[in-house]
Structures are given as structure tokens and as C-alpha cells.
Design a protein around this motif. Structure first.
Motif, PDB file in Angstrom:
ATOM      1  N   THR A 105       1.019  -1.412   0.152  1.00  0.00           N
ATOM      2  CA  THR A 105       0.057   0.456   0.308  1.00  0.00           C
ATOM      3  C   THR A 105       1.337   1.265   0.155  1.00  0.00           C
ATOM      4  N   THR A 106       0.493   2.198  -1.365  1.00  0.00           N
ATOM      5  CA  THR A 106       1.305   3.651  -0.883  1.00  0.00           C
ATOM      6  C   THR A 106       0.698   4.340  -0.463  1.00  0.00           C
ATOM      7  N   VAL A 107       0.801   5.650   0.792  1.00  0.00           N
ATOM      8  CA  VAL A 107       0.865   6.633   0.907  1.00  0.00           C
ATOM      9  C   VAL A 107       1.245   7.648   0.345  1.00  0.00           C
ATOM     10  N   GLY A 108       1.490   8.780  -0.813  1.00  0.00           N
ATOM     11  CA  GLY A 108       2.068   9.174  -1.623  1.00  0.00           C
ATOM     12  C   GLY A 108       1.737  10.417  -0.561  1.00  0.00           C
ATOM     13  N   PRO A 109       2.442  11.513  -1.285  1.00  0.00           N
ATOM     14  CA  PRO A 109       2.679  13.025  -0.362  1.00  0.00           C
ATOM     15  C   PRO A 109       1.210  13.835  -0.224  1.00  0.00           C
ATOM     16  N   HIS A 110       1.343  14.711   0.068  1.00  0.00           N
ATOM     17  CA  HIS A 110       0.040  15.483   0.876  1.00  0.00           C
ATOM     18  C   HIS A 110      -0.771  14.502   1.171  1.00  0.00           C
ATOM     19  N   CYS A 111      -0.603  13.935   1.703  1.00  0.00           N
ATOM     20  CA  CYS A 111      -1.262  12.826   2.369  1.00  0.00           C
ATOM     21  C   CYS A 111      -1.644  13.349   3.893  1.00  0.00           C
ATOM     22  N   MET A 112      -2.483  12.591   4.693  1.00  0.00           N
ATOM     23  CA  MET A 112      -3.006  12.267   6.059  1.00  0.00           C
ATOM     24  C   MET A 112      -3.842  11.059   5.640  1.00  0.00           C
ATOM     25  N   LEU A 113      -3.258  10.273   7.356  1.00  0.00           N
ATOM     26  CA  LEU A 113      -4.150   9.365   7.514  1.00  0.00           C
ATOM     27  C   LEU A 113      -4.304   8.921   9.248  1.00  0.00           C
ATOM     28  N   GLY A 114      -5.131   9.228  10.089  1.00  0.00           N
ATOM     29  CA  GLY A 114      -5.669   9.429  10.752  1.00  0.00           C
ATOM     30  C   GLY A 114      -5.299   8.470  11.736  1.00  0.00           C
ATOM     31  N   GLU A 115      -5.682   8.709  12.954  1.00  0.00           N
ATOM     32  CA  GLU A 115      -5.542   7.579  13.647  1.00  0.00           C
ATOM     33  C   GLU A 115      -6.108   6.870  13.991  1.00  0.00           C
ATOM     34  N   GLY A 116      -6.062   5.399  14.172  1.00  0.00           N
ATOM     35  CA  GLY A 116      -6.246   4.046  14.325  1.00  0.00           C
ATOM     36  C   GLY A 116      -6.504   2.693  12.656  1.00  0.00           C
ATOM     37  N   SER A 117      -6.759   4.133  12.044  1.00  0.00           N
ATOM     38  CA  SER A 117      -7.357   3.776  10.379  1.00  0.00           C
ATOM     39  C   SER A 117      -6.674   2.713  10.425  1.00  0.00           C
ATOM     40  N   GLN A 118      -7.397   1.913   9.387  1.00  0.00           N
ATOM     41  CA  GLN A 118      -6.535   0.655   8.593  1.00  0.00           C
ATOM     42  C   GLN A 118      -6.899   0.712   7.219  1.00  0.00           C
ATOM     43  N   VAL A 119      -5.811   0.403   6.640  1.00  0.00           N
ATOM     44  CA  VAL A 119      -6.027   0.320   5.082  1.00  0.00           C
ATOM     45  C   VAL A 119      -5.394  -1.216   4.622  1.00  0.00           C
ATOM     46  N   GLY A 120      -6.570  -1.581   3.225  1.00  0.00           N
ATOM     47  CA  GLY A 120      -6.013  -3.620   3.655  1.00  0.00           C
ATOM     48  C   GLY A 120      -4.279  -3.141   2.408  1.00  0.00           C
ATOM     49  N   ASP A 121      -4.427  -3.937   1.729  1.00  0.00           N
ATOM     50  CA  ASP A 121      -3.294  -4.408   1.197  1.00  0.00           C
ATOM     51  C   ASP A 121      -3.300  -3.546  -0.432  1.00  0.00           C
ATOM     52  N   LYS A 122      -2.111  -3.314  -0.913  1.00  0.00           N
ATOM     53  CA  LYS A 122      -2.177  -3.031  -2.564  1.00  0.00           C
ATOM     54  C   LYS A 122      -3.269  -2.137  -2.685  1.00  0.00           C
ATOM     55  N   CYS A 123      -3.279  -0.970  -2.129  1.00  0.00           N
ATOM     56  CA  CYS A 123      -4.064   0.085  -2.066  1.00  0.00           C
ATOM     57  C   CYS A 123      -3.656   1.943  -2.112  1.00  0.00           C
ATOM     58  N   SER A 124      -3.910   2.546  -2.980  1.00  0.00           N
ATOM     59  CA  SER A 124      -2.510   3.606  -3.021  1.00  0.00           C
ATOM     60  C   SER A 124      -3.833   5.244  -2.934  1.00  0.00           C
ATOM     61  N   VAL A 125      -3.085   6.109  -1.990  1.00  0.00           N
ATOM     62  CA  VAL A 125      -3.534   7.154  -1.424  1.00  0.00           C
ATOM     63  C   VAL A 125      -3.310   8.029  -1.337  1.00  0.00           C
ATOM     64  N   LYS A 126      -3.848   9.461  -2.869  1.00  0.00           N
ATOM     65  CA  LYS A 126      -2.693  10.522  -2.771  1.00  0.00           C
ATOM     66  C   LYS A 126      -3.539  11.973  -3.100  1.00  0.00           C
ATOM     67  N   ARG A 127      -2.837  12.580  -2.374  1.00  0.00           N
ATOM     68  CA  ARG A 127      -3.241  14.220  -1.524  1.00  0.00           C
ATOM     69  C   ARG A 127      -4.803  14.034  -1.295  1.00  0.00           C
ATOM     70  N   SER A 128      -4.872  13.081  -0.382  1.00  0.00           N
ATOM     71  CA  SER A 128      -5.700  12.997   0.518  1.00  0.00           C
ATOM     72  C   SER A 128      -5.759  12.942   1.373  1.00  0.00           C
ATOM     73  N   VAL A 129      -7.172  13.049   2.641  1.00  0.00           N
ATOM     74  CA  VAL A 129      -7.103  13.205   3.649  1.00  0.00           C
ATOM     75  C   VAL A 129      -8.074  12.106   4.259  1.00  0.00           C
ATOM     76  N   ILE A 130      -8.468  11.306   5.094  1.00  0.00           N
ATOM     77  CA  ILE A 130      -8.126   9.625   5.835  1.00  0.00           C
ATOM     78  C   ILE A 130      -8.390  10.203   7.285  1.00  0.00           C
ATOM     79  N   GLY A 131      -9.615   9.972   7.661  1.00  0.00           N
ATOM     80  CA  GLY A 131      -9.988  10.356   9.090  1.00  0.00           C
ATOM     81  C   GLY A 131      -9.906   9.191  10.230  1.00  0.00           C
ATOM     82  N   ARG A 132     -10.073   9.355  11.295  1.00  0.00           N
ATOM     83  CA  ARG A 132      -9.896   8.568  12.645  1.00  0.00           C
ATOM     84  C   ARG A 132     -10.653   7.586  12.714  1.00  0.00           C
ATOM     85  N   HIS A 133      -9.502   6.023  12.487  1.00  0.00           N
ATOM     86  CA  HIS A 133     -10.454   4.210  12.330  1.00  0.00           C
ATOM     87  C   HIS A 133     -11.183   3.638  11.242  1.00  0.00           C
TER      88      HIS A 133
END
Lengths: 647, 454
Positions: free
Chosen positions: B358-386
Motif C-alpha cells: 500500500t502506498t501513501v503519497g505526498p500531501h496525504c494524511m492518515l488519521g489515528e487508528g485507521s486501517q488500510v488493506g493491501d495494494k491500496c494507493s492514497v494520493k493527495r487525500s485526507v483520511i480520518g480516524r478509525h
């Protein structure tokens, strides 16, 4: 000289003052005769002016005379240290320790906590049974302006900082959970149980009918607890919730102690690198030194003008200790909204009056000392905004003197009233009253058919001209002006409005128009004790041309602007203005030929603000003590300075 | 400094449906996982303004906002929350709390701004000119998704957003004219006397009213009292004050009366001379010139403070703005967010779990306790908590709020997923908004839709 002085002390000063006054038909020669009797120095006035310098030089050597100490800055380190210490303490430690120190602290805190609780369920009818509501209504009765809970925090603001923090810190519910220990110390077991029970009930109630209750009921609750509900507009009912408080005592600017100590010396040598760095470190106003400064004037402060104002503006709320009135005046100095010696002085004194009005002595401090320190810190701020004029220096000296002389027995309100009236009197007597007297004297010199020349926009001269016009004298005015300030245009506008016939020209043409002039009236920023007139740049030029054409030059200057300093040129003490002002013409992009050259290393701009006119060119100085030749200035300084500074 | 600060935090703004809901009033919308109100509070706190009044529309919203402030600003700020009725407008809100205002000047700040412009500058300008109202103007923000995102092929968002039209005098100190850009159809009226007095007026459309105002309290209260029809500060009160600046009927100087009331002739004479000296010394603004030309006319000053262009200013007043703010705060303007960014220019909370590949690109934010599965891609996004995010999920230019669940194989672009929403497997969203708690069915492909329960 000493032997001559001693008997004079017996003489009533008022009687001698009459000697200086020129009565309704003033005559310079008669005044001189009078002086000859009283003092040897002006006696030499009849001799050529070159020789007059030497007697004054004997008594006051120009090199030895110290510059005025405007701030007694380093006198009170104690107070500042205390302030510094309090600011260093972190807020949390403050609230805990204080709780133990002040036994009644917890009682002040508890209403706050209750009110917090009541807020959580303010929409439930159950809430009205809570003790919190009772406290609320009590509080509401106390100050009707805030209808709902949270009034305890409102009172926080007026409390001394330590207490305030403690009270506010406890308002928070979570806080209480975190440190039950401290609560235990203060309340009995039964009390604690009751509180806990109440809170539990409140919580349950809140959970049970949390957001479902229609707003109508909440409004009714509010109105029961609140007396000031507006019946006509139920919509304006509000629950004011004071949520949290606590003031972190981080001060934005440098602490007051620092500020006091380092008021930049009014005549600091700005080419002394180490001192400049030191001064900069403590400055409130961000000062970027201009790059290309003229070598000869390196010792004077010159800053990039564009940077200061925005920087100071952004710090508006961070300068805690600054009084708003002083701040406003400082901003106006910096932006050039107020200029002119009298106006600046009056603006400053009025700001100080505000300061005195709002002043209250901090606990365990002495009014005299604390107020002096305060004024000093304000003065240093004003210096950073713009260097003080000599007249302002004198006025500050007066204010400080009055503060120091306040009898200790006076109560605070009496002392404040006395100070305010003192400042008021200074403005009325020394500035406005002096102007009136000057006008009375000078008008006698204006005859029908005169052509009067003035330069810039001196307040005293303007009053003279207007008064002479009221007396139906027939005269013409030549207003000479110069770039970049073009103050003369403002004067011109006012004169023309009154129906005085005027001619307007720039200083370049001075030698052509001097032919027709019969008298020259000039203003002054200060008159120094060797008779030198320190005034708006260009004055010396006008005076010199006038004396070359044998036109009498009359300088109008209030005596409070006199100073014992001796200055032979305009280099050692001067002020540098904004260099952009002379390189650019506002609103005329087509003639701004210097665009892009301002940072060229080979180009230096010099925008001098003042110049010194030697006394040779001046026929007469008109002051509130009468019309005197420039050689008599030291007498006035010596005899009256003390008097009118101490009043 | 004798200033009172009022934050107008709004209520449940209709512009932002479906992002706002009963649970989340506008002031609490998360921007980089912090309520937008916190940015305003931080800005004020950093300027040493610690005594605040927050005005919220609606009782419920007030409770929510108050609850959040009490938990977040303990020990730092002295905040009072006032609830006013909904839909009474900004002027109405101020009218409702008018009796709480006691200071000489009032600083009014909108609760939905994300900015680093020091409010002190407005206050200082206000004081220096002794103005009745001072408005902060700032450059129009660039709207629309950033080009580097690569996904925005068509620039439909790049409309010429002409928000406000302002008229300034030649020194750019005074406000001569203001109108909303959308209101002006073909022609507009400019007050002739103002134009004559000022000599020259500069009309600009590249500046925007930032909703930070400093008002003289007495004047504000007077206007609010006299004109009960005024609903909005920006659309009613401000244009009124600007329009009437040369024929002022607000009493901007009460102390005039006091001064003239007492004292003997001599004293009064002195006062006159004194004020004359002071006014002669200063460079007259066109107001004073006008006043001196016509006797017995009173004027008041409306000033502007133009913020430096390097400063950041965004208002959260539309869904597009919400996306922009989130993008800016974790991107260009990351000093505002208060987080420290990792070397990859992103923030991944230590408690967040990332699957393999799983890749988390630049300018991203991943909140506390969040779970991201396999082979995901996160770009320029904000992901909240849990949040729980399945495998093979692609999230680009989006905002995912707390507790959202996203099934395997979803693809999300330029969308907002509100808290507790659920995306079932293989849902594809593009430029969509999903309301809180909504469930998007599996396998659907949606574009530019709004998912909300009726």
C-alpha cells in the motif's frame, strides 16, 4: 558670574519676567537694554554675532553638553523582573499551586463547574433542579448583560491573573476529574458526594433526552433562569456558555523590564555596529536598516520605510503592555499621519493623559515609580516609531518630573487627577497659551502693505497671519514650499479660505521672489542655546537668502521648544526621512525615472528632515517671553527652563 | 487594546449539504482532521486574542460547538458561546448579542476561514484612521483541484469567480465602493459625491472581502438598531456605511458633545485651537477636505486593509472550497495544519495500519487508528480516524472522514465521504459527496452525484 547670580535669587522672578516682555509697542532695542542690565551675555548682542558665540561657548561648551536623558530607564529593575517571572510560569502549574494558596479559590471555582454542567443539559427541564442553575441565576442577577451561565468566567477577566487562571482552570469538568485530590482538600465528604450525585443525575438526564427536546422547552428553561430575556424576540435568547478559560501568560513582545532598560538612547550613534545590534534586539518595531546610506549621515537611524508599518500593525494585539492610545499615536507617527512639532507633542501628551486615566497601581508598587517606568517604556516605543523632537523631549521631562514630585501621601485618584490637570495645563499654557502670546507680539510687526514670506506650514505663523487678517491689516503672503512633503499647500488652502491673498512658490525660486518680501516669518522645531534655529529642512536656505537681501527674519517658537544644547551644524543630530519620498512622485508613474535604481550600490538617497540655521541670519525670535534676539536664548533657557519644566 | 472579538461560526449551512448534518455543524467540519473553527481559534490565539465570543446559529449547533471548544481549548482561551436563531443572517446574529458588546471596537471574524493573516493588522489600520469600519481584503484564491493531481482533464472549475468588486481611493486606504460580483448584472451605480471627493477611484475585481471586519461598536449598534431590515453584514451594513460615508448620520464622535458641554469660554477656545493644530498637522484625507468644503456635513471613514499576497486565505463556504482547503492545508499551506510532516510530505499516524504494497503519497494524511488493506494507493487525500479501508482501493484528491468504511476494490476520486458512511465493494465514485452514515451499494459507478437520505 556667580556673584551676580546670588542676589538675583532674591528678586521675584515674575518681576524680572516683565523686563523681558515687550509691551504693546515692543521694540527690540528696548529689550536689549533691559537685558544689558540683567545679564552680561546678551549685552554683547549689539556686537557682531560672531563674537556672541564665544560667551555662550564659555558657559556651555558645545562638546561637553550631554544630550538629554529622556528616560530614566534603568532605575527599576525589580518590577520588571517580577513581571518576567510571572510570565515564565506555565499556566497549569499556576492553577494547581494557587488552589492551595487561596482557600477561597475553590469556592469561586465551583459555580463555574456547575454552570458548565448545566450547559451540557441546558435543553432538559431536569436541569433546572440542579444547583448549577441556581448559581446561574444568581450570577445573572449580578450582571444582567449576560443572560445565561458562564458568568464566572466573565469575572475572571477582571481578577488578577493568578486568581483568574485558577478559577478558570477549574471550570472545566475534565479538570475536576483529573485532580480530585485538590478538591478533596477543600470540600467535606458530604459535599463531594452531593456534587457527584448531581453530576451523575445530570449526565443521565442529558443522555436520556439529549438532542430530542424541542427548542421551545430549552427557551423556557432559559427564561426561568434568566431575567433579562427579551419577551418580544424569543429568537434572541441565547445560552452563553463559558467554556474554558485560562490565560497562558506568554507575552508577545519583550517584557516590560527589557523595554524599559533599553529605550534607545535618543542620540545613539547608529554607525556603532554593536550598539545597533543591541538596540535592534529589543526593539518592538522591526527595523531593517536601509542599505545605501549617505556616509556623512551614517550615525543617524534610517530604516526601510515599507517594512515597519505592516510589521507593527500585525503585532497589534501582541504588545500587551502598550496602552491603546500610545499605540495609536505611535502608528500615526510612523505612518506620518501626524507631523509637526506642536501636533506631535500634543498628541503624545494626550495619549499620556489617557494612560494616566486608565492607570491603576499594581499591588505592592509605588505609583510614582511604576508610572515613571511605564511612561519610559511608552517613550521608547514612540522613539522606535519616530525619533523624538526636542519639544517632545522637554514635554516628557516635564511629565516625569511631575510624577516624581507627586507627594506620597496623595491617594491614587488624587494623584491621577493632579497629573492629568498638570498635563492639561502644560498643553494649555506652554503650547496653546504660548502661541496666543506669540501671535499678540508678532501681529504688531505686521504693517499695512507688507509682503510676508513663510516656509512650510508652521502653526504659530499660521495663527499670526489669520489674526492679522482679522485685524484687517492689508498684507500679502508668499508661501514657499518644498518637496516631498508639500506642507505649504495645506497652509495655502487654509489661508485662501479665509480670504488672504497668497502667492505660492517652491523653494527653488526663493532668490527671485525675495525682492518683494518685507518680512520673513519662520517656524522652528527647536531653538538651541547658541541661537541656532533647528527647523524643517530648507529653513536655513530661506533665512540665508532673506538676510542677504536684508529682509528681517522673524522666527516664531514657543519657549518650551528651547533647549540648552548647542549645535553648530545639522549633521550631528538630524533625522532621515523615507528615501522613497524623494525618489518617487506619488501618482505620477510617467516621471518616476529612478524606478529600479533604488537598490543600486552607487546611488544613495538623502532625505534630511531638519537643518540648523545659524543665528547670524535671524533678526528676532518671537517667544512667549517676548521678542528677543537670538543671542538672548541662553538667558531664557537658563532662567525659565527650570521654571517651565517644573511649573 | 479595547477590542472584542466575535466569531460568526454559522450553523448548518445549506451550501455545504450533504457535508454538514445535525451532528456536524459547519464550524466543526474537519479540515485535515481538525474542525475548521480550530484554525480560526489558533489564529486568534497566536495573536494574543483570548477573549472570544462565538456566535452559532441554532441551539443544537451551539451545544455541539460549545462542547467541542470546551474539550479543545481548555486552559487556553476564554470563549463564550452564544446561540442565536437560525436564518437571521450575520447582522441579525450581531443584533442578538449586541448588548454583550462593550469594547470600543469590535473585531468580527467569520468562523470558516483558514488563514495566516494577522487580524491585528486590521485592528491597527482601524485605529490609526479612527475608522468606522475596516475591511480586510485579500487576493482571490485559486479555485479548483490542483493541476498536478493529473486527474482533472477538463477545467470546468476554473470559472472566472468574480466575488467582489471593490473601489479604492488612490492610496488604497479607503473603501469607496463595494458590491458582490454576482449581483452586478450590467451596470451599477457609483456615488457621485464620493467619486468627486476622492478624485479617483480604482475598481478592482481581484480582491475579495475576507469577512474579517473591525467595527466601531457605537456605530455598529446604531446601524443595527436603526435599520431592522438589515440582515447581512456584508450585503447590507457594509454597503450602507460605504454609501453614506460623506453624509454620515451615525454619531461617530460622542465626545464632541461632551467637550462642548462644559467649561468656560477660554477653555473651549483652547480646545478649538488644539483640535485645529492637530488636524492641520495631519495630511487630510478626502473626507476632511470634503467636510471643510461644506459646513455642517459629517463624514465617517471606511478603511481597507489589503493583505499581503503571500498570505494564505481560504473560506470554507462551498463544497469546492472544502476540497480546496483540505488540499491546501496538507499541501502548500501545511504550516497552518500544526502537524509535523514526514520526509515524504505526508502524515501517517503511528497507530494507523497499512497493508502490504500500500502506498501513501505526498500531501496525504492518515488519521489515528485507521486501517488500510493491501495494494491500496492514497494520493493527495485526507483520511480520518478509525476508517477501515479494504484492499485494492484507490483514493485520489478526496476527503474521507472519521469511521468511514470502504470496501475492497473501490475507487474514489475528488469525493467527500462523510463520517460513518459505508462504501460497499467495487464502488467507483468521482466528484461525489456521500452523506454521513449513507451506504453506497456495491459495484455502482457514480459521477458527480450527491448521496443523501431524503
Amino acid at each position: 558670574m556667580e556673584s551676580r547670580r546670588n542676589p538675583r535669587a532674591v528678586v521675584d522672578p515674575k518681576v524680572r519676567q516683565v523686563g523681558f516682555f515687550t509691551s504693546s509697542q515692543p521694540d527690540s532695542s528696548s529689550t536689549q537694554q533691559q537685558q544689558q542690565q540683567t545679564d552680561p551675555i546678551p549685552a554683547s548682542a549689539s556686537s557682531p554675532p560672531v563674537s556672541t558665540i564665544s560667551p555662550s561657548g564659555n558657559s556651555l561648551s558645545p562638546v561637553m553638553i550631554p544630550p538629554p536623558r529622556l528616560n530614566s530607564s534603568d532605575t527599576f529593575p525589580l518590577r520588571g523582573a517580577a513581571a518576567g517571572a510571572s510570565s515564565a510560569v506555565s499556566p497549569s502549574s499556576f492553577s494547581y499551586s494557587n488552589r492551595r494558596d487561596f482557600p477561597d479559590g475553590s469556592t469561586t471555582a465551583s459555580p463555574g463547574r456547575h454552570s458548565r454542567g448545566s450547559f451540557v443539559k441546558s435543553s432538559t427541564p431536569v436541569a433546572s433542579s440542579l444547583p448549577g442553575i441556581g448559581m446561574d441565576s444568581m450570577a445573572a442577577a449580578k450582571s444582567s448583560s449576560v443572560p445565561a451561565s458562564g458568568l464566572t468566567t466573565v469575572s475572571v477577566v477582571t481578577m488578577p491573573p493568578g486568581l483568574a487562571e485558577k478559577a478558570s482552570g477549574m471550570e472545566v469538568q475534565s479538570d475536576q476529574k483529573k485532580n480530585p485530590k485538590s478538591l478533596k482538600e477543600k470540600t467535606t465528604k458530604a459535599e463531594r458526594r452531593a456534587i457527584q450525585e448531581a453530576q451523575r443525575a445530570a449526565k443521565a438526564a442529558a443522555k436520556a433526552d439529549g438532542g430530542k427536546v424541542p427548542p421551545g422547552t430549552s427557551a423556557s428553561v432559559a427564561s426561568t433562569s434568566v431575567k433579562v430575556a427579551k419577551p418580544a424576540k424569543p429568537s434572541t435568547q441565547k445560552n452563553e456558555v463559558s467554556v474554558a478559560a485560562g490565560v497562558t501568560e506568554k507575552k508577545g513582545g519583550p517584557s516590560e523590564k527589557d523595554r524599559k532598560k533599553d529605550a534607545p538612547h535618543p542620540r545613539m550613534q547608529y554607525d556603532d555596529e554593536s550598539r545597533v545590534v543591541k538596540a535592534k534586539r529589543r526593539a518592538v518595531v522591526k527595523q531593517t536598516e536601509a542599505k545605501n546610506r549617505v556616509e556623512l549621515f551614517r550615525h543617524l537611524p534610517q530604516y526601510e520605510h515599507g517594512t515597519q508599518l505592516p510589521d507593527l500593525e500585525t503585532k497589534f494585539f501582541q504588545l500587551d503592555p502598550m496602552h491603546p492610545a500610545v499605540y495609536k499615536v505611535g502608528l500615526q507617527y510612523l505612518s506620518g499621519d501626524i507631523s509637526g512639532g506642536n501636533a506631535r507633542c500634543i498628541a503624545m501628551l494626550q495619549a499620556f493623559q489617557e494612560v494616566v486615566k486608565d492607570y491603576s497601581t499594581p499591588p505592592e508598587k509605588n505609583l510614582n515609580r511604576d508610572m515613571t517606568a511605564k511612561i519610559s517604556s511608552y517613550v521608547s516605543f514612540l522613539i522606535e516609531c519616530r525619533p523624538l523632537s526636542i519639544s517632545m523631549g522637554n514635554a516628557i521631562r516635564f511629565v516625569k518630573n511631575r510624577i516624581a514630585k507627586l507627594p506620597i501621601t496623595l491617594s491614587e485618584s488624587e494623584a491621577k487627577a493632579a497629573l492629568q490637570s498638570d498635563i492639561e495645563r502644560f498643553i494649555n499654557d506652554k503650547i496653546i497659551g504660548a502661541d496666543m502670546v506669540i501671535v499678540k507680539h508678532a501681529v504688531t510687526k505686521i504693517r499695512d502693505g507688507d509682503v510676508l514670506l513663510t516656509y512650510g506650514s508652521p502653526t504659530a505663523v499660521e495663527m499670526i497671519l489669520l489674526h492679522a487678517h482679522e485685524l484687517k491689516k492689508k498684507f500679502r503672503v508668499l508661501v514657499v514650499d518644498s518637496r516631498p512633503k508639500l506642507e505649504g499647500q495645506l497652509l495655502l488652502r487654509r489661508l485662501i479660505k479665509r480670504g488672504i491673498s497668497c502667492t505660492y512658490t517652491h523653494i527653488n525660486a526663493i532668490s527671485y521672489i525675495m525682492h518683494e518680501v518685507t518680512k520673513v516669518f519662520l517656524g522652528a522645531s527647536s531653538v538651541l542655546s547658541n541661537g541656532t534655529v533647528y527647523s524643517r529642512v530648507g529653513t536655513a536656505c530661506v533665512a540665508m537668502v532673506a538676510s542677504a537681501f536684508r529682509v528681517p527674519v522673524l522666527v516664531c517658537c514657543e519657549a518650551y521648544k528651547f533647549h540648552e544644547r548647542v549645535q553648530l551644524d545639522s549633521i550631528c543630530s538630524n533625522e532621515l526621512g523615507d528615501p522613497n519620498a524623494i525618489s518617487k512622485v506619488h501618482g505620477r508613474e510617467d516621471i518616476n525615472y529612478l524606478d529600479g535604481l533604488t537598490n543600486n550600490a552607487n546611488l544613495q538617497f538623502l532625505n534630511l528632515m531638519y537643518d540648523a540655521t545659524p543665528s547670524d541670519y535671524i533678526s528676532m525670535i518671537i517667544t512667549d517671553y517676548g521678542m528677543v534676539p537670538p543671542t538672548s536664548v541662553p538667558v531664557i533657557v537658563r532662567e525659565y527652563q527650570k521654571e517651565h519644566l517644573l511649573v | 487594546m479595547d477590542f472584542q472579538v466575535v466569531i460568526l461560526a454559522g450553523g448548518f449551512s445549506s451550501n455545504l449539504v450533504p457535508l454538514v448534518s445535525k451532528e456536524v455543524p459547519k464550524a466543526l467540519l474537519p479540515v485535515a482532521n481538525r474542525p475548521v473553527l480550530s484554525y480560526v481559534l489558533d489564529l486568534l490565539e497566536s495573536n494574543n486574542l483570548k477573549d472570544l465570543i462565538v456566535v452559532v446559529e441554532g441551539e443544537d449547533a451551539a451545544l455541539k460547538v460549545g462542547g467541542w471548544i470546551s474539550s479543545a481549548c481548555v486552559d487556553r482561551l476564554h470563549v463564550e458561546v452564544a446561540a442565536v436563531a437560525e436564518n437571521i443572517g450575520t447582522a441579525g446574529a450581531l443584533r442578538a448579542i449586541a448588548h454583550h458588546l462593550t469594547a470600543k471596537d469590535i473585531l468580527i471574524v467569520s468562523g470558516d476561514i483558514v488563514s495566516d493573516i494577522p487580524p491585528g493588522a486590521v485592528a491597527a489600520t482601524h485605529r490609526r484612521h479612527d475608522a468606522v469600519v475596516t475591511v480586510m481584503l485579500c487576493a482571490q484564491p485559486v479555485s479548483g483541484p490542483s493541476e498536478s493531481g493529473g486527474s482533472s482533464g477538463k477545467d470546468k472549475t476554473k470559472k472566472p469567480a468574480c466575488e467582489d468588486i471593490v473601489g479604492l481611493d488612490s492610496w488604497k486606504q479607503f473603501l469607496l465602493y463595494i458590491a458582490k460580483g454576482t449581483e452586478i448584472k450590467k451596470d451599477t451605480r457609483v456615488n457621485k459625491s464620493i467619486l468627486c471627493a476622492a478624485g479617483k477611484m480604482e475598481l478592482r475585481s481581484d480582491l475579495m472581502d475576507s469577512h474579517i471586519y473591525a467595527f466601531k461598536r457605537s456605530v455598529l449598534q446604531e446601524v443595527l438598531d436603526q435599520k431592522p431590515a438589515f440582515r447581512s453584514l456584508k450585503q447590507d451594513v457594509l454597503p450602507y456605511l460605504v454609501r453614506t460615508q460623506l453624509r454620515s448620520d451615525v454619531s461617530s464622535d460622542q465626545n464632541n458633545v461632551e467637550e462642548n458641554g462644559n467649561g468656560k469660554d477660554n477653555m473651549q477656545n483652547n480646545e478649538v485651537v488644539l483640535s485645529q493644530i492637530l488636524s492641520n498637522a495631519s495630511l487630510p484625507s478626502f473626507h476632511q477636505v470634503y467636510e471643510s468644503g461644506l459646513d455642517s456635513r459629517k463624514t465617517h471613514k471606511c478603511c481597507v486593509y489589503i493583505a499581503d499576497e503571500s498570505k494564505i486565505f481560504v473560506r470554507l463556504n462551498s463544497i469546492q472550497a472544502f476540497m480546496d482547503v483540505n488540499r491546501d492545508v496538507i499541501g502548500d499551506a501545511n504550516h497552518l495544519s500544526g502537524y509535523s510532516f514526514s520526509a515524504h510530505h505526508n502524515i501517517v499516524h503511528p497507530s494507523a495500519e497499512l497493508g502490504s504494497k500500500t502506498t501513501v503519497g505526498p500531501h496525504c494524511m492518515l488519521g489515528e487508528g485507521s486501517q488500510v488493506g493491501d495494494k491500496c494507493s492514497v494520493k493527495r487525500s485526507v483520511i480520518g480516524r478509525h476508517c477501515r479501508i479494504g484492499s485494492n482501493v484507490k483514493i485520489v484528491n478526496s476527503v474521507v472522514m472519521d469511521h468511514a468504511t470502504i470496501g475492497d476494490g473501490c475507487s474514489i476520486q475528488g469525493s467527500v465521504i462523510c463520517s460513518n458512511a459505508q462504501l460497499q465493494e467495487r464502488a467507483t465514485l468521482r466528484d461525489c459527496q456521500v452523506e454521513a452514515g449513507y451506504i453506497v451499494c456495491a459495484g455502482g459507478e457514480h459521477k458527480g452525484e450527491t448521496f443523501a437520505r431524503r
